[in-house]
Design a protein around this motif. Sequence first.
Motif, PDB file in Angstrom:
ATOM      1  N   UNK A   1       0.899  47.062 -30.899  1.00  0.00           N
ATOM      2  CA  UNK A   1      -0.436  46.605 -31.298  1.00  0.00           C
ATOM      3  C   UNK A   1      -1.438  46.788 -30.169  1.00  0.00           C
ATOM      4  N   UNK A   2      -1.002  46.457 -28.946  1.00  0.00           N
ATOM      5  CA  UNK A   2      -1.889  46.634 -27.794  1.00  0.00           C
ATOM      6  C   UNK A   2      -2.240  48.104 -27.588  1.00  0.00           C
ATOM      7  N   UNK A   3      -1.226  48.968 -27.769  1.00  0.00           N
ATOM      8  CA  UNK A   3      -1.464  50.405 -27.604  1.00  0.00           C
ATOM      9  C   UNK A   3      -2.453  50.910 -28.656  1.00  0.00           C
ATOM     10  N   UNK A   4      -2.285  50.447 -29.895  1.00  0.00           N
ATOM     11  CA  UNK A   4      -3.212  50.847 -30.963  1.00  0.00           C
ATOM     12  C   UNK A   4      -4.620  50.347 -30.665  1.00  0.00           C
ATOM     13  N   UNK A   5      -4.693  49.110 -30.201  1.00  0.00           N
ATOM     14  CA  UNK A   5      -6.003  48.532 -29.880  1.00  0.00           C
ATOM     15  C   UNK A   5      -6.658  49.304 -28.731  1.00  0.00           C
ATOM     16  N   UNK A   6      -5.844  49.641 -27.741  1.00  0.00           N
ATOM     17  CA  UNK A   6      -6.362  50.395 -26.593  1.00  0.00           C
ATOM     18  C   UNK A   6      -6.878  51.762 -27.034  1.00  0.00           C
ATOM     19  N   UNK A   7      -6.117  52.418 -27.912  1.00  0.00           N
ATOM     20  CA  UNK A   7      -6.532  53.729 -28.410  1.00  0.00           C
ATOM     21  C   UNK A   7      -7.825  53.627 -29.210  1.00  0.00           C
ATOM     22  N   UNK A   8      -7.908  52.592 -30.045  1.00  0.00           N
ATOM     23  CA  UNK A   8      -9.118  52.390 -30.845  1.00  0.00           C
ATOM     24  C   UNK A   8     -10.330  52.140 -29.956  1.00  0.00           C
ATOM     25  N   UNK A   9     -10.137  51.307 -28.941  1.00  0.00           N
ATOM     26  CA  UNK A   9     -11.239  51.013 -28.020  1.00  0.00           C
ATOM     27  C   UNK A   9     -11.660  52.256 -27.247  1.00  0.00           C
ATOM     28  N   UNK A  10     -10.660  53.050 -26.847  1.00  0.00           N
ATOM     29  CA  UNK A  10     -10.977  54.272 -26.105  1.00  0.00           C
ATOM     30  C   UNK A  10     -11.743  55.250 -26.983  1.00  0.00           C
ATOM     31  N   UNK A  11     -11.299  55.391 -28.244  1.00  0.00           N
ATOM     32  CA  UNK A  11     -12.009  56.282 -29.166  1.00  0.00           C
ATOM     33  C   UNK A  11     -13.422  55.768 -29.426  1.00  0.00           C
ATOM     34  N   UNK A  12     -13.532  54.443 -29.575  1.00  0.00           N
ATOM     35  CA  UNK A  12     -14.849  53.854 -29.798  1.00  0.00           C
ATOM     36  C   UNK A  12     -15.753  54.080 -28.597  1.00  0.00           C
ATOM     37  N   UNK A  13     -15.167  53.934 -27.412  1.00  0.00           N
ATOM     38  CA  UNK A  13     -15.937  54.152 -26.187  1.00  0.00           C
ATOM     39  C   UNK A  13     -16.399  55.601 -26.088  1.00  0.00           C
ATOM     40  N   UNK A  14     -15.494  56.518 -26.462  1.00  0.00           N
ATOM     41  CA  UNK A  14     -15.847  57.939 -26.430  1.00  0.00           C
ATOM     42  C   UNK A  14     -16.978  58.241 -27.409  1.00  0.00           C
ATOM     43  N   UNK A  15     -16.860  57.692 -28.620  1.00  0.00           N
ATOM     44  CA  UNK A  15     -17.904  57.907 -29.622  1.00  0.00           C
ATOM     45  C   UNK A  15     -19.232  57.305 -29.167  1.00  0.00           C
ATOM     46  N   UNK A  16     -19.141  56.136 -28.536  1.00  0.00           N
ATOM     47  CA  UNK A  16     -20.357  55.488 -28.042  1.00  0.00           C
ATOM     48  C   UNK A  16     -21.036  56.342 -26.981  1.00  0.00           C
ATOM     49  N   UNK A  17     -20.219  56.938 -26.092  1.00  0.00           N
ATOM     50  CA  UNK A  17     -20.781  57.801 -25.057  1.00  0.00           C
ATOM     51  C   UNK A  17     -21.457  59.021 -25.673  1.00  0.00           C
ATOM     52  N   UNK A  18     -20.790  59.613 -26.677  1.00  0.00           N
ATOM     53  CA  UNK A  18     -21.367  60.784 -27.344  1.00  0.00           C
ATOM     54  C   UNK A  18     -22.672  60.407 -28.038  1.00  0.00           C
ATOM     55  N   UNK A  19     -22.639  59.264 -28.743  1.00  0.00           N
ATOM     56  CA  UNK A  19     -23.834  58.804 -29.448  1.00  0.00           C
ATOM     57  C   UNK A  19     -24.963  58.500 -28.468  1.00  0.00           C
ATOM     58  N   UNK A  20     -24.610  57.894 -27.336  1.00  0.00           N
ATOM     59  CA  UNK A  20     -25.626  57.584 -26.328  1.00  0.00           C
ATOM     60  C   UNK A  20     -26.268  58.852 -25.792  1.00  0.00           C
ATOM     61  N   UNK A  21     -25.445  59.883 -25.586  1.00  0.00           N
ATOM     62  CA  UNK A  21     -25.985  61.157 -25.114  1.00  0.00           C
ATOM     63  C   UNK A  21     -26.917  61.772 -26.155  1.00  0.00           C
ATOM     64  N   UNK A  22     -26.518  61.676 -27.433  1.00  0.00           N
ATOM     65  CA  UNK A  22     -27.358  62.226 -28.495  1.00  0.00           C
ATOM     66  C   UNK A  22     -28.687  61.478 -28.583  1.00  0.00           C
ATOM     67  N   UNK A  23     -28.606  60.152 -28.472  1.00  0.00           N
ATOM     68  CA  UNK A  23     -29.828  59.342 -28.517  1.00  0.00           C
ATOM     69  C   UNK A  23     -30.737  59.681 -27.342  1.00  0.00           C
ATOM     70  N   UNK A  24     -30.120  59.843 -26.168  1.00  0.00           N
ATOM     71  CA  UNK A  24     -30.900  60.197 -24.989  1.00  0.00           C
ATOM     72  C   UNK A  24     -31.561  61.561 -25.158  1.00  0.00           C
ATOM     73  N   UNK A  25     -30.802  62.496 -25.745  1.00  0.00           N
ATOM     74  CA  UNK A  25     -31.356  63.831 -25.994  1.00  0.00           C
ATOM     75  C   UNK A  25     -32.544  63.758 -26.948  1.00  0.00           C
ATOM     76  N   UNK A  26     -32.383  62.960 -28.019  1.00  0.00           N
ATOM     77  CA  UNK A  26     -33.467  62.819 -28.991  1.00  0.00           C
ATOM     78  C   UNK A  26     -34.699  62.171 -28.356  1.00  0.00           C
ATOM     79  N   UNK A  27     -34.463  61.183 -27.493  1.00  0.00           N
ATOM     80  CA  UNK A  27     -35.582  60.544 -26.802  1.00  0.00           C
ATOM     81  C   UNK A  27     -36.319  61.550 -25.923  1.00  0.00           C
ATOM     82  N   UNK A  28     -35.529  62.331 -25.178  1.00  0.00           N
ATOM     83  CA  UNK A  28     -36.146  63.326 -24.301  1.00  0.00           C
ATOM     84  C   UNK A  28     -36.884  64.385 -25.108  1.00  0.00           C
ATOM     85  N   UNK A  29     -36.273  64.787 -26.239  1.00  0.00           N
ATOM     86  CA  UNK A  29     -36.919  65.785 -27.097  1.00  0.00           C
ATOM     87  C   UNK A  29     -38.217  65.233 -27.683  1.00  0.00           C
TER      88      UNK A  29
END
Length: 294
Positions: free
Chosen positions: A230-258
């Motif tokens: 369960x901990x491993x699954x939770x860790x994987x989910x959090x890591x994937x969520x963190x990765x998606x958040x980073x990607x989304x943050x970059x996209x938002x930053x790009x849109x702001x700059x654009x």
Amino acid sequence: MEDFRRTYQRLCKEAGVEPQESVLTQLQEVRAAASGTKLDLSGQSLTVESCSMLGKSLQNNTLFTELILSDCMLSEEGTKLLLKGLCFNTTVKLLDLKGNNLRGAGAEALGKLLMRNKTLQRLVLEWNAIGMWEEGFSVFCEGLASNSSLTQLDLRNNQINHQGAAEISLALKRNSILRELDLRWNNIGLLGGRALLEALQQNHTLLQLEMAGNNIPSDILRAIEQSMAHNADRHLTLRESHTKTKVLSKEIQFLKEEKNRQVLNLMETIDKQRNEMGQSSRTSSVRLGQLRKL
């Protein structure tokens, strides 16, 4: 490496003790090998004086990231002096103290190390006896509870019983950094297994817990394995969520700059048109004035 060797010799001279020849030889070999970041003194039978001088040398040393002191026949006093210096070291990430028969004083010194050191990530304590000494092991677990850097801990063959396991469980309830814990070949038993299982109801960051050879009933072992899964699954989910958040943050930053670029371009266009209109208006006024004179 040469600086460390000279520091060790200087401290020995200032303290009026002879540098341990085997230590000097090993330091020379490490220098010749140009390994750079690993100090391996395993099997060197370090004296109390050498432990003291090495501890002082390591206190401000920024060269070594790995310190191997397995099977060095460390005394209780030598262990305390050595670890005292490491409390303030900022580069050692791996400390291997396997096979030194560390006991109560050693466990207390390790606890203080874990409380103060902020960079140690892996600690190997296999084949010691820190679990036999209730008070010292309690200090060790208190250090583990408050530690903010250690991710791997090897406590195999340390004569840890159910009371020691209860101390570890209390530490795990407070620790959110440790990822791997090896408790194989102790004497944790039924009560200790239950205590650790209870701790895992609160600890969601430990990803690997090795428990073989502890006389723990199979149903508790299965429950512990499920908690780890369960901990491993939770860790994987959090890591994937963190990765998606980073990607989304970059996209938002790009849109702001654009958007900012578009706004700036629009403002420049408006200013240009305003200037052109002003110029056209002035030209028209001049022509109108000329026509009136005619």
